[in-house]
Motif scaffolding. Sequence first.
Motif, PDB file in Angstrom:
ATOM      1  N   GLY B 169      28.739   7.043  13.554  1.00 16.63           N
ATOM      2  CA  GLY B 169      28.874   5.850  12.735  1.00 16.63           C
ATOM      3  C   GLY B 169      29.888   5.963  11.610  1.00 16.63           C
ATOM      4  O   GLY B 169      30.010   5.045  10.792  1.00 16.63           O
ATOM      5  N   GLU B 171      33.122   5.842   9.209  1.00 20.98           N
ATOM      6  CA  GLU B 171      33.995   4.681   9.033  1.00 20.98           C
ATOM      7  C   GLU B 171      35.479   5.019   8.841  1.00 20.98           C
ATOM      8  O   GLU B 171      36.330   4.149   9.009  1.00 20.98           O
ATOM      9  CB  GLU B 171      33.543   3.878   7.809  1.00 20.98           C
ATOM     10  CG  GLU B 171      32.166   3.250   7.923  1.00 20.98           C
ATOM     11  CD  GLU B 171      31.805   2.518   6.630  1.00 20.98           C
ATOM     12  OE1 GLU B 171      32.125   1.327   6.514  1.00 20.98           O
ATOM     13  OE2 GLU B 171      31.229   3.166   5.731  1.00 20.98           O
ATOM     14  N   THR B 173      39.210   5.866   9.265  1.00 25.42           N
ATOM     15  CA  THR B 173      40.029   5.563  10.454  1.00 25.42           C
ATOM     16  C   THR B 173      41.282   6.448  10.530  1.00 25.42           C
ATOM     17  O   THR B 173      41.836   6.856   9.505  1.00 25.42           O
ATOM     18  CB  THR B 173      40.496   4.107  10.448  1.00 25.42           C
ATOM     19  OG1 THR B 173      41.096   3.826   9.182  1.00 25.42           O
ATOM     20  CG2 THR B 173      39.334   3.166  10.665  1.00 25.42           C
ATOM     21  N   THR B 175      44.653   5.781  12.527  1.00 30.81           N
ATOM     22  CA  THR B 175      45.322   4.766  13.347  1.00 30.81           C
ATOM     23  C   THR B 175      46.689   5.273  13.782  1.00 30.81           C
ATOM     24  O   THR B 175      47.476   5.743  12.941  1.00 30.81           O
ATOM     25  CB  THR B 175      45.469   3.473  12.525  1.00 30.81           C
ATOM     26  OG1 THR B 175      44.198   3.152  11.959  1.00 30.81           O
ATOM     27  CG2 THR B 175      45.956   2.323  13.397  1.00 30.81           C
ATOM     28  N   HIS B 186      42.801   6.699   6.773  1.00 31.83           N
ATOM     29  CA  HIS B 186      42.488   5.684   5.770  1.00 31.83           C
ATOM     30  C   HIS B 186      40.977   5.569   5.541  1.00 31.83           C
ATOM     31  O   HIS B 186      40.184   5.650   6.470  1.00 31.83           O
ATOM     32  CB  HIS B 186      43.051   4.323   6.226  1.00 31.83           C
ATOM     33  CG  HIS B 186      42.943   3.260   5.174  1.00 31.83           C
ATOM     34  ND1 HIS B 186      43.616   3.324   3.980  1.00 31.83           N
ATOM     35  CD2 HIS B 186      42.217   2.106   5.142  1.00 31.83           C
ATOM     36  CE1 HIS B 186      43.309   2.254   3.255  1.00 31.83           C
ATOM     37  NE2 HIS B 186      42.466   1.497   3.934  1.00 31.83           N
ATOM     38  N   ARG B 212      37.731   7.855  13.006  1.00 24.14           N
ATOM     39  CA  ARG B 212      37.758   7.082  14.252  1.00 24.14           C
ATOM     40  C   ARG B 212      39.203   6.987  14.738  1.00 24.14           C
ATOM     41  O   ARG B 212      40.070   6.483  14.027  1.00 24.14           O
ATOM     42  CB  ARG B 212      37.254   5.657  14.035  1.00 24.14           C
ATOM     43  CG  ARG B 212      35.991   5.542  13.205  1.00 24.14           C
ATOM     44  CD  ARG B 212      35.399   4.139  13.260  1.00 24.14           C
ATOM     45  NE  ARG B 212      34.765   3.979  14.561  1.00 24.14           N
ATOM     46  CZ  ARG B 212      33.562   4.501  14.850  1.00 24.14           C
ATOM     47  NH1 ARG B 212      32.883   5.163  13.925  1.00 24.14           N
ATOM     48  NH2 ARG B 212      33.063   4.360  16.042  1.00 24.14           N
ATOM     49  N   ILE B 214      42.055   5.303  16.450  1.00 24.80           N
ATOM     50  CA  ILE B 214      42.362   3.923  16.827  1.00 24.80           C
ATOM     51  C   ILE B 214      43.789   3.857  17.361  1.00 24.80           C
ATOM     52  O   ILE B 214      44.739   4.214  16.653  1.00 24.80           O
ATOM     53  CB  ILE B 214      42.170   2.971  15.635  1.00 24.80           C
ATOM     54  CG1 ILE B 214      40.660   2.936  15.317  1.00 24.80           C
ATOM     55  CG2 ILE B 214      42.673   1.568  15.969  1.00 24.80           C
ATOM     56  CD1 ILE B 214      40.303   2.254  14.064  1.00 24.80           C
ATOM     57  N   ASP B 219      39.250   1.329  19.539  1.00 24.75           N
ATOM     58  CA  ASP B 219      38.513   2.372  18.820  1.00 24.75           C
ATOM     59  C   ASP B 219      37.980   3.380  19.836  1.00 24.75           C
ATOM     60  O   ASP B 219      37.140   3.053  20.674  1.00 24.75           O
ATOM     61  CB  ASP B 219      37.369   1.694  18.051  1.00 24.75           C
ATOM     62  CG  ASP B 219      36.552   2.670  17.211  1.00 24.75           C
ATOM     63  OD1 ASP B 219      36.528   3.877  17.542  1.00 24.75           O
ATOM     64  OD2 ASP B 219      35.940   2.213  16.234  1.00 24.75           O
TER      65      ASP B 219
END
Lengths: 701, 701
Positions: B169, B171, B173, B175, B186, B212, B214, B219
Motif C-alpha cells: 500500500g 504511496e 512513486t 515514474t 516523488h 511504486r 509507474i 502502476d
Amino acid sequence: MHPSDNQTVENTSTKVPDPVASLQEERTNPAFPVSEMTCLIDGGQRLVDKKRAIFLELERDPNWIIEDYPNLSLEQTRERTMKKVKGVADKLLYESREDFVYRMSLMSVVDPGFWTRFGVHFGLFLGALQGQATPSQFNYWVKKGALSLGGLIGCFGMTELGHGSNVAGLETTATYDHDKDQFIIHTPTTTATKWWIGGAAHSTTHCAVFARLIVDKKDYGVKTFIVPLRNPETYELLQGVSIGDIGKKMGRDQIDNGWIQFTNVRIPRSYMLMKLTQVSSSGKVTEHPMAQLTYGALIMGRVSMVSDSANIAKRALTIALRYAAVRHQFSSGSQGSPETKLLDYPIHQHRLLPLLSQCFAMIFAGKKLNAQYESLTQKLSTASSKAQEFEVLNDLKEIHATSAGLKAFCTWTTLNIIDQCRQSLGGHGYSAYSGLPAMYQDFAVHCTWEGDNTILMLQCGRFLVSSAEKYVNGKPTPKNLSYLEKSASENKLVSCTSDDPNVICSLETLKEGWACVSGYSILRAYKVYANKLKSGCSQEEAYEASSSARLHAAKMHITAYLYHCLVESIALPECTNPLKKPITELALLFGSSMATQNSGEFIQSRFFNSKQVNILRNKVDELCLSVRKMAISLVDSFDYPDYVVNSPFGRKDGNVYESYFNLVKKLNPHKPIPYFESVIKPLLNRSLDLEEGPDLEIDNQ
Amino acid sequence: MHPSDNQTVENTSTKVPDPVASLQEERTNPAFPVSEMTCLIDGGQRLVDKKRAIFLELERDPNWIIEDYPNLSLEQTRERTMKKVKGVADKLLYESREDFVYRMSLMSVVDPGFWTRFGVHFGLFLGALQGQATPSQFNYWVKKGALSLGGLIGCFGMTELGHGSNVAGLETTATYDHDKDQFIIHTPTTTATKWWIGGAAHSTTHCAVFARLIVDKKDYGVKTFIVPLRNPETYELLQGVSIGDIGKKMGRDQIDNGWIQFTNVRIPRSYMLMKLTQVSSSGKVTEHPMAQLTYGALIMGRVSMVSDSANIAKRALTIALRYAAVRHQFSSGSQGSPETKLLDYPIHQHRLLPLLSQCFAMIFAGKKLNAQYESLTQKLSTASSKAQEFEVLNDLKEIHATSAGLKAFCTWTTLNIIDQCRQSLGGHGYSAYSGLPAMYQDFAVHCTWEGDNTILMLQCGRFLVSSAEKYVNGKPTPKNLSYLEKSASENKLVSCTSDDPNVICSLETLKEGWACVSGYSILRAYKVYANKLKSGCSQEEAYEASSSARLHAAKMHITAYLYHCLVESIALPECTNPLKKPITELALLFGSSMATQNSGEFIQSRFFNSKQVNILRNKVDELCLSVRKMAISLVDSFDYPDYVVNSPFGRKDGNVYESYFNLVKKLNPHKPIPYFESVIKPLLNRSLDLEEGPDLEIDNQ
C-alpha cells in the motif's frame, strides 16, 4: 512523460483515507448520550465543570507545557517541575481541601512525576506529621512552613538501600543522649543509607527519618524523627548530612530522588514525633499501639491508586481506540479495494475492547472503594463505644485486604493496558511523541511502591484464607465473601445448567460464576494451608507453602469484586436509562472475557462445562463487535482534552498524521550533524589498504 | 550514653547478611558441571572461547563503555554509536562472514541500539542489494563503498507515515521519464513521507527506496530504487530531498531514525534494482516472480530473533536470580530471626523459575531453527530438479509459518521476562542503573518490527488452519503437525489416565498433552473457519472470523514446539550425562507450568481432568524447589561477564550494594543545585499574605 503529468497517475494508486472523516463517522448516531456518561464517570456535572476548568488552567500555564517532555534533559525536567511546585503551592492557600485533592488527582494524569514531587511533601512528609506528631509538634512545624512551603520543604526518609518493604528491618539508628537531651541519628552501614528519598537530591530542607529508637542500649523498633538537612537560606548541607543524587530512573524524572547518610547528627528530643511513642527526658519510653491508625494510613494511598489506574487507562485507551478508528491497513477484500479500519478487524477488537471493559470496572471500583473508605474513617472518628469501634475495625480489616488486592490488580491491569495500547499502534507506538512510552515508564513504579504488588496480593490472599478458615469453623465471614457459603463444599457447588448463550452470558450467571470460581480458589488455597498445618508445619510455613494458591485466589476474588462493581453501577440512580445498555455490555464483556481467560478455573469449579466455555467464547466475539460500535463514544465520554491526551494519535479531531508530523518537526528542528567532521567524514574517507608490514626474507626461503 | 557507645547496640539490631557470602554459598556443590552447560548452550568450546575474546575486546574499547548510557543525552548516545560503527566497519575487512555474524549477535546483547544502526546498512541496505540487484548493479555499488563504508552509507526506505506492515500500500512513486531515461522519485502526500528510516537523520548518503513503479501511467506495484540523499563530501542534502530527525523514541536512541520526502528527485534508470523486475529504455517492464527468495529474506530476520530473545532473557535472568540469592527480606520465623533470602520464598521461585525454563526453551528452539534454515537455504541453492525445488519450497513454507509464530511468541516472552525480572528487584528495578528499564525499552520494538507480533501469530495460525483443512481432506500434513492425526476427531482424543504424579508430570505425558492441546486448538480454529465458509462467507471473511481462535491455536502450537525443542535437546550428543538431569527438570518445569497456565485447554481437550491439573500444580511447586537449588549455576552457565550483564544487581561476586552505591555516586557526582537561586529560594521566601485589595465602602453599607 513529464513530472507535471504525475497527478493523473497518483489518483489511481492507493490513498490513505481521510483520517478526520474516519474518526468523525464514528460519532454519527452515538449509541448513548456521551455527556451523560461523562457525568456518571466523573461524579456529576459540577465535577465535570471543575475538571474542565482545571485542565484549561494547566493548558494555558507556560510551566505546564508537556508536549516537549520527551526532549528535555533530566535537569530541565526537574527545573520545570520545581516551577510547577511553586505555582501549585499558592493554590493551597485559596482552595478547600476537597477541591485541592481533586486538582491533584487531575494533575497526576497530566504529569505523574510532578504529582510525586509535590506529593512527597504534601502527602508523605505532612502525612507523617499529621499521623504521628502531637498537636504542639504539628503546630511547631506548621509555623516553620510545613503547610505553606514558606521556609520548609520536607521529604520522607523511610526506605534504605538494604530494606524497602520490610520497614521493621531498617538499620538507621536514633540513639538517645541523656546528657544533651538529644537524639543522635546515624547511618551505621552502607545498606542503611536512606535510598530513593524523593526530593532529597535538590529540593528539601527537612526529612522525616524512620530510624530505630535506641534508649539505654535497648532497641524499641522503628520510629519517626524530623531531621534538618540543609540551611534553608543557602541550601548548604548541615554538618553530618551526606546527600547524593540517585540519578536516572525508568520514569518520573521530575522528582529528584536522593540518598542520605547521617553521621552522628544531633537533633533535639522534641524532633521525634511523639503521638504514638513518647520518650521523656529521663529516657522513659511509653508506647500507645493504635492499630487502626496504621491501617488507615496504609489504606489511603492504595485506595487512590485504584482511581489513578483507571484515570491513566482512560488516557491510553483514548489514544489507541481513536487511532484504531483512523488507521487503515490492508484490504480484506479483493486487491485494490479500500484498506480496512483497524477497529473493524475482529482481532483488533479482541486486543483493545476487553481492556476498555477493564477500565470501566476500575472506574466504578475506585468510586466504591473511595466511598467505603470515607464512610469508615467518618465512622471511626465518631465511634462512641468499644463495640462500635470493634465493628468498624473489622470492616477496616476487610477494606485493608480488599484495597491491597485491588491496588495490585489494578496497577498490573493498567500497566498491561498501556503496553497493549502501545503495541496496537504498531511502529508509531515506539515514538516518544505517541505518549505511551513515558506513560508506561511513569506508571511502572505503581506496581512496586506503596507495597510490592506480589506482596499485597499475598496479603489479600492471607485474609481470604483466614476468612475461609473462619467460615469452615462456623464463624461469620466478611461481607464481600458471602459467596463462600455457596462454595464451601464441592458437593454444594452451584453449576450453570443452561446451554442458551444468552443465559450463559448473562449478568446473573456470570455473577454466580465468578462467585463460584472465587470461592473455589479460596477454598483450594485454604486446603493447601490446612493440609500443611495438619502435617505439622507452623502457621507461617503453611502460609508460605500456600502462597502460589493464595495469590491465585486473590486474583480470582478481585476479578469477581471488579465485576461486581461494574454490575452494581447499572443500578445506581446516576446511571440514567440510556446508559444502562452500554454499561451492561461492558459488564458482560468484562465478565465473559475474564472468564474465558480463566476457563480452567470455571471448568474445575464445575460452574461451566467445556461446551459452555466455547459458547461463552463466541459471545465474547459478539460482545466485541457490539462494544466496537460505541467504542469512540465511550472514549469520548472520558472527556480528556487533547492537551491531556497529549498524543497526536489520540486527537479528538482525528487529524493524526498532520499533527504527528508537525509535532516531530517542531520538536526536532533542522540543525547540522554535530559529529560529521569528527566521526563520519573520517569514516567515509579512511584508507582501506590493509597494513601489510615489510617483506620478510624468510618467506622467500 | 555517648555516640562512641553506638557500636555495642548496633550489633543487636537487624543486619543485612553479607551479600558476597550469600551468593557464594549457592555455588558450593553445584548440581552439574557449569562449564559443560556453557558449551552446550554456546555450541562448543570454540565458540565459548570466541565469545569471551569478543566480550573482552569490547570491554577494553573506550568507545564501548556502556555503564554510563543512562546519563548520556540523545546526541552523546548517537555520537558514541557512530564511533563504534567506525571501529566495527574495519573488522569487516579482516573477519570471515561467519565470525562477523557471531560478533554482531554478541554485540546486540551488549548494545542493541548499536546493532540496529550498524544493521541498517549491513543488514537492510546491503541485503536489498544482494537480493534485488543484478550482478553488475551489485558490483557498481560495491565499488562505490557499499561493503567497506568507504564513501557510501545506506539506509532502507520502506515504511511510510501511513503504511508499515502493508508494503503493497505504499504511496511513494517512481515514474519513468522516457525522454531522459530517468526515474522521478516523488512523495505525493504527507502520509507518503518515508518514516522511521534508520540512519536517515544523520548518517547516510544513499537510500534503498521502496516506491511504486509507474511506466506510461501504469502502476506496476512496489519496487526498490537506490536514491542518493547527501553529498558524501559535505553531507549537504541533494536537491529535492527533505530530511528530518524523528527524535526521541522509547529506546534504541543509538540510531538516528529520520523522515524523508522526495520532491521530483531524478535518478538514472539503472538505479532501480533489476534482478526481479526489469524496465528497458523503451519502458518495457518484465517481471520474474521468485517467491522463495522473498520467503527466504523474510525468514532470516525472524530466525535470528528467536536466539536474540534467548540472549536478552539470559541477561535479565542473570540479574534477577543473582539478586534473589543476595537479597534478604522479612523473616519467616520468629521476630528477630534472620531475614529470608528472596530465592527461598516459594512465591519468588514461582515468579522467576518458570521464566528461566522459558529461556532454555528459547535457546534450543533458536538452535534448531537456525540449523533448519541453514540446511534449507543450502538445499535451495543446490536443488537440481523442479521436484526437489518443490519439496524445499514446501519445507520453506512450513519454516516460514513456524518462524513467524516463534518470532512473535519468543519476543513477547522475553519482553515479559524482562518486566517480571525488573519487578522482582522491587524498587531497585526502577533505577536506570539496574539495566532492566533500558533493556525493556530497547527490546519492546522487537514485538513490532519484522512483522507486528499479532499479525505474525495470525499468519502462523492461518498456516495451521490450512494444514488442518488438508488433513481433514486426507492430504499429507506438514512434519511438525503430525499430532493432528491423533486429535483430528474428538472421539479419538488421547487422554492421560494415570493419577500418579510422576506419570502425569513426565516428559512423555506432557509431550502427548501438548500435542493434544495443540491439535485440539488448531481443529477448533479450523471449525470456526469451516463453519463460516459453509454459511457462505468468503475465504478471507472466514479467516477474519476465526482470527481469535487462530491466534490462540498458534500460541498453543508454538508452546508445544518450544517444549519439543527442550525435550529433544536432552538426547543431543552434546548434552553430556551430567547435564541431562538439569535439562530434564527445566523441560518438566516448562511443560507443566505452561500447562497449568492453560489448564482450561487441557481439560477442554480432555487430556487432563480437574484432579490431574491439581496434581500438576503441586508438581510445579516441587519442580520450582528443585530448579531453585541449581538456579545460580544455571545463570552462571550463561557465562556473561559483569561487563555484559551491566548491572550491579547481577554481579558475579554478589557485591551488590557497594557496587550499586559506587556506580550511582560515580555517575552522579555532587554539584550545586542548578535552579536554587532562580526557583527554590523565591519559593521558600515568597510572601504568603493574600492579596486583599482596597477596602470597599459598599461593604460597610
